[in-house]
Design a protein around this motif. Structure first.
Motif, short mmCIF file in Angstrom:
data_model
loop_
_atom_site.label_atom_id
_atom_site.label_comp_id
_atom_site.label_asym_id
_atom_site.label_seq_id
_atom_site.Cartn_x
_atom_site.Cartn_y
_atom_site.Cartn_z
N UNK A 180 23.39 1.74 -6.68
CA UNK A 180 21.79 2.17 -7.02
C UNK A 180 21.28 2.43 -5.75
N UNK A 181 20.45 3.70 -5.83
CA UNK A 181 19.67 4.14 -4.50
C UNK A 181 18.66 3.11 -4.16
N UNK A 182 17.80 2.73 -5.16
CA UNK A 182 16.54 1.80 -4.85
C UNK A 182 16.23 1.48 -6.21
N UNK A 183 15.15 0.47 -6.14
CA UNK A 183 14.51 -0.05 -7.52
C UNK A 183 13.26 -0.71 -7.15
N UNK A 184 12.55 -0.99 -8.27
CA UNK A 184 11.46 -1.83 -8.09
C UNK A 184 11.47 -3.16 -7.42
N UNK A 185 10.72 -3.56 -6.55
CA UNK A 185 9.34 -3.15 -6.16
C UNK A 185 9.30 -2.11 -5.22
N UNK A 186 10.16 -1.30 -5.16
CA UNK A 186 10.07 -0.09 -4.09
C UNK A 186 9.70 -0.33 -2.56
N UNK A 187 9.89 -1.67 -2.36
CA UNK A 187 9.57 -2.10 -0.79
C UNK A 187 10.48 -2.69 -0.16
N UNK A 188 10.13 -3.70 0.83
CA UNK A 188 11.02 -4.31 1.58
C UNK A 188 11.83 -5.45 0.76
N UNK A 212 9.98 9.76 -11.16
CA UNK A 212 8.85 10.22 -11.55
C UNK A 212 7.79 9.42 -10.75
N UNK A 213 6.43 9.87 -11.00
CA UNK A 213 5.37 9.26 -10.27
C UNK A 213 5.30 7.88 -10.39
N UNK A 214 5.08 7.12 -9.17
CA UNK A 214 5.27 5.93 -9.06
C UNK A 214 3.93 5.44 -7.97
N UNK A 215 3.20 4.54 -8.34
CA UNK A 215 2.22 3.95 -7.42
C UNK A 215 2.72 3.88 -6.04
N UNK A 216 2.06 4.40 -5.16
CA UNK A 216 2.19 4.13 -3.66
C UNK A 216 3.50 4.43 -3.11
N UNK A 217 4.35 4.93 -3.74
CA UNK A 217 5.50 5.49 -3.18
C UNK A 217 5.96 7.08 -3.48
N UNK A 232 0.82 -1.04 -0.06
CA UNK A 232 -0.09 -0.09 0.15
C UNK A 232 0.69 1.20 0.01
N UNK A 233 0.14 2.19 0.29
CA UNK A 233 0.83 3.70 0.28
C UNK A 233 1.90 3.51 1.54
N UNK A 234 3.21 4.11 0.97
CA UNK A 234 4.24 3.95 2.08
C UNK A 234 5.12 5.03 2.16
N UNK A 235 5.37 5.87 3.19
CA UNK A 235 6.39 6.92 3.09
C UNK A 235 7.20 7.01 4.02
N UNK A 236 7.06 6.54 5.29
CA UNK A 236 8.44 6.61 6.30
C UNK A 236 9.33 5.40 6.23
N UNK A 237 8.57 4.42 5.77
CA UNK A 237 9.49 3.06 5.91
C UNK A 237 8.98 2.10 4.70
N UNK A 238 9.96 1.05 4.47
CA UNK A 238 9.59 -0.02 3.56
C UNK A 238 9.50 0.92 1.87
#
Length: 275
Positions: A164-172, A239-244, A49-55
């Motif tokens: 690389x800073x981060x990548x999909x799926x942009x979570x844990x 750019x705009x990415x769902x839930x992050x 789901x929508x995640x901001x501070x963690x994961x």
């Protein structure tokens, strides 16, 4: 300009000033608003789901803004105070000076984890825990019980080497620098320290323990080190990415700041060293 120092190098007077500002912020009730905010985001940030501070990619800029606001609250009490950082690759045991009775106090007693010494012990009457996860109104710790060893310098270096800073799926499940630093994959840096301290630090209400701020100040410093080592590696997603939160998206709960505005820490503070 605020200079954040290694807690191990603070003078006795600097330690007293920091502790006194924490206690005054607690007395006014402002401290607990930070605990409430962090706990709410821990509970709402999920992998699907929508995640901001963690994961999520915004874990680092979100906490950078969070720490800046907390530091400013302390400085409204004492302008000379700055957040120190805890280098847990060097100060690795329950007997380190960090845990001295005159600074943060030590581990909790065996039967209930209650911290019984130092300025944040419940017996002193100045550190009631009111944002609770289990109804217990005192600071708890269990240093080294949840996990035996804190991360090593070699483990930190292995994460700082990731380009690389981060990548999909942009979570844990992501396999980039942010997620390895946050600790959901690989050698487990940030998350492991929370578990090593134990007590409230192992919960969403972790800012109940003042060591939270020193731990996250070091995580923030590691991000700054990574940025210096990889100047061509950008925050992702751009750019705009769902839930992050993308580079130029605003972050809750403030809704007036983006990750892009948090990339350069030197606009707000410096560290005693980035080496």
């Amino acid at each position: 300009m605020t200079v954040r120092k290694n807690q191990a190098s603070l003078t006795a007077a600097e330690k007293r000033s920091f502790v006194d500002a924490l206690l005054e912020l607690k007395r006014t009730g402002r401290y607990d608003t930070f605990v409430t905010t962090h706990n709410a985001f821990i509970m709402s940030d999920t992998d699907s789901g929508d995640r901001v501070g963690h994961r999520s990619p915004s874990f680092l800029p979100w906490h950078r803004r969070f720490l800046i606001q907390f530091e400013q609250a302390l400085q409204a009490i004492d302008p000379a105070v700055a957040l120190p950082y805890w280098d847990w690759t060097a100060d690795r045991t329950a007997s380190a000076s960090l845990w001295a009775p005159g600074f943060l106090g030590g581990t909790g007693r065996s039967r209930d984890g209650q911290v019984t010494e130092g300025p944040f012990a419940v017996s002193g009457g100045r550190w009631p825990v009111t944002v609770t996860v289990d109804g217990r109104g005192f600071l708890r710790r269990a240093l080294g019980s949840g996990v035996a060893q804190l991360p090593t310098r070699a483990e930190v270096d292995s994460v700082l080497a990731m380009p690389t800073y981060d990548n999909a799926p942009w979570n844990s499940a992501s396999d980039g620098f942010r997620n390895h630093l946050e600790g959901w994959r690989g050698v487990n840096l940030h998350n492991r320290v929370h578990v090593w301290v134990g007590g409230q630090m192992a919960t969403g209400a972790s800012p109940n323990d003042p060591v939270f701020w020193l731990h996250h100040a070091f995580i923030d410093r590691l991000w700054a080190q990574w940025q210096a080592r990889h100047p061509r590696s950008a925050y992702l997603p751009a750019g705009a990415t769902r839930n992050v939160v993308g580079l130029n998206d605003v972050m809750r709960p403030w809704n007036d700041v983006t990750p892009a505005e948090m990339l350069d820490h030197t606009k707000f503070y410096t560290f005693d060293t980035l080496a």
